[in-house]
Design an enzyme around this catalytic site. Structure first.
Site, PDB file in Angstrom:
ATOM      1  N   TRP A 103      13.249 -10.366  -0.845  1.00 44.99           N
ATOM      2  CA  TRP A 103      12.008  -9.655  -0.504  1.00 44.99           C
ATOM      3  C   TRP A 103      10.797 -10.269  -1.167  1.00 44.99           C
ATOM      4  CZ3 TRP A 103      12.515  -7.376   3.755  1.00 44.99           C
ATOM      5  CH2 TRP A 103      13.732  -6.802   4.115  1.00 44.99           C
ATOM      6  N   ASP A 174       6.236  -4.563  -5.271  1.00 45.30           N
ATOM      7  CA  ASP A 174       7.047  -3.872  -4.268  1.00 45.30           C
ATOM      8  C   ASP A 174       8.106  -3.101  -5.036  1.00 45.30           C
ATOM      9  OD1 ASP A 174       8.868  -3.066  -2.366  1.00 45.30           O
ATOM     10  OD2 ASP A 174       9.246  -5.061  -1.559  1.00 45.30           O
ATOM     11  N   LYS A 198      14.619   4.714   0.941  1.00 41.31           N
ATOM     12  CA  LYS A 198      15.645   4.451  -0.065  1.00 41.31           C
ATOM     13  C   LYS A 198      15.742   5.616  -1.052  1.00 41.31           C
ATOM     14  CE  LYS A 198      14.765  -0.457   0.548  1.00 41.31           C
ATOM     15  NZ  LYS A 198      16.002  -0.771   1.286  1.00 41.31           N
TER      16      LYS A 198
END
Length: 360
Positions: A103, A174, A198
């Site tokens: 990511w 992030d 999540k």
């Protein structure tokens, strides 16, 4: 989700059962209206109150004051890979990025479309098994910001602590797969963001937290829906927001408050991950080579791919789903997010022990 099934998926993930029950009650009628919450206008006073309540609750549990702007947007964290440079990287300036893994790498690729990006450190040389030390990375004090992924969902790595960097360059992260499971050192951040699916709620809403002093100077090419200043001025409703996902997230924030706040959630995350890692390290059938291990995404391998396939098949037959590792790395992965109870982890550990006895 059925209480008979344990969802270890990296996302969408489990929600607290009490939150699901509250959501169920909103589907027939909401706030005394003869309409479901998913049918009312996002301009309706009762929904505006939903957003205000969610924002207030999130600020309380994260310890944010009025210097912070909270946004509830669409597009996922991937959308904010563009949103960050479009809002914080002015023409003629550079930004630093750390290549932390899958990511972090995607964030770099996207950001390069909108400005000068300097990759100051990378976990690649360590096979993405160890994250670069924030305190040791080279930093240009003139950068607009330094970006990193705090927890790499695919690679199973995480910064145990957010170290003080060498200069006062704004930190942007992030935090999708660790949000609400870490006590955030707010004094070190300029902005952080994460997809809800999540730890926070159902897929569809992305949470952006940014210091208000950084708003007001988006790039000229920034689309209005990605413009944090405009979205903030319109209470995250410049366009129709993800109504139901925001409502659900607000319910989760309140659930966190009722269960000891973020410090308690962080302690539970540490307890769950410790039990899993101790099991992996103790039983020769399993292995994990990560030097900076994640507390929410526990990756592991078995000694052969054939055994991994058998493990996954038997686990699902026993009510444990979502344990297959990401296609980029293979193996197995147990994501033990906010709503995963300790009893669920204990059930997985008992299965791992039994599987090892039969196949070790």
């Amino acid at each position: 989700m059925s209480t008979d099934v344990l969802n270890f998926s990296a996302g969408p993930a489990m929600l607290p059962h009490s939150v699901i029950e509250r959501l169920r009650d909103t589907l027939d009628e909401w706030d005394g209206k003869s309409a479901s919450v998913i049918e009312i206008s996002h301009r309706d006073k009762s929904f505006i109150e939903v957003v205000e309540r969610a924002e207030a609750s999130l600020k309380r549990i994260l310890g944010m004051d009025d210097e912070w702007q909270v946004l509830f947007l669409g597009g996922g964290a991937t959308g904010q890979f563009a949103g960050v440079p479009l809002n914080l990287l002015q023409p003629g300036r550079s930004a630093g990025y750390i290549d932390t893994g899958q990511w972090g790498g995607k964030a770099i690729q996207e950001a390069r479309k909108f400005g000068d990006i300097v990759v100051t450190a990378s976990a690649k040389d360590d096979g993405y098994a160890k994250l670069p030390d924030l305190a040791l990375v080279d930093i240009d004090p003139n950068w607009a910001y330094l970006h990193f992924c705090a927890n790499e969902t695919v690679d199973g790595t995480q910064y145990g602590t957010i170290a003080q960097t060498a200069h006062s360059v704004p930190l942007v992260a992030d935090c999708s797969s660790e949000l609400l499971t870490r006590v955030m050192p707010l004094d070190r951040f300029a902005a952080f963001y994460g997809g809800a699916q999540k730890n926070v709620g159902p897929a569809g809403v992305t949470i952006v937290c940014v210091r208000k002093e950084l708003l007001g100077s988006p790039q000229a090419i920034c689309p209005a829906v990605w413009d944090w200043t405009q979205q903030g001025a319109n209470d995250s409703a410049l366009n129709t927001p993800p109504v139901y996902a925001i409502l659900a997230s607000g319910f989760v924030f309140e659930w966190v408050e009722e269960h000891g706040g973020v410090p308690a959630a962080a302690a539970r995350a540490a307890e769950k991950s410790t039990l899993l890692y101790e099991t992996i390290d103790r039983i020769p059938l399993y292995s994990n080579d990560r030097a900076t291990r994640s507390k929410t995404n526990i990756v592991f391998r078995l000694t052969t791919e054939e055994l991994e396939k058998q493990f996954l098949k038997e686990a699902e037959a026993n009510g444990m789903i979502g344990l297959k590792g990401h296609r980029a790395v293979g193996g197995c992965r147990a994501s033990v997010y906010l709503a995963m109870p300790m009893e669920g982890v204990q059930t997985l550990v008992a299965f791992m022990e039994d599987f090892a006895q039969r196949n070790g």
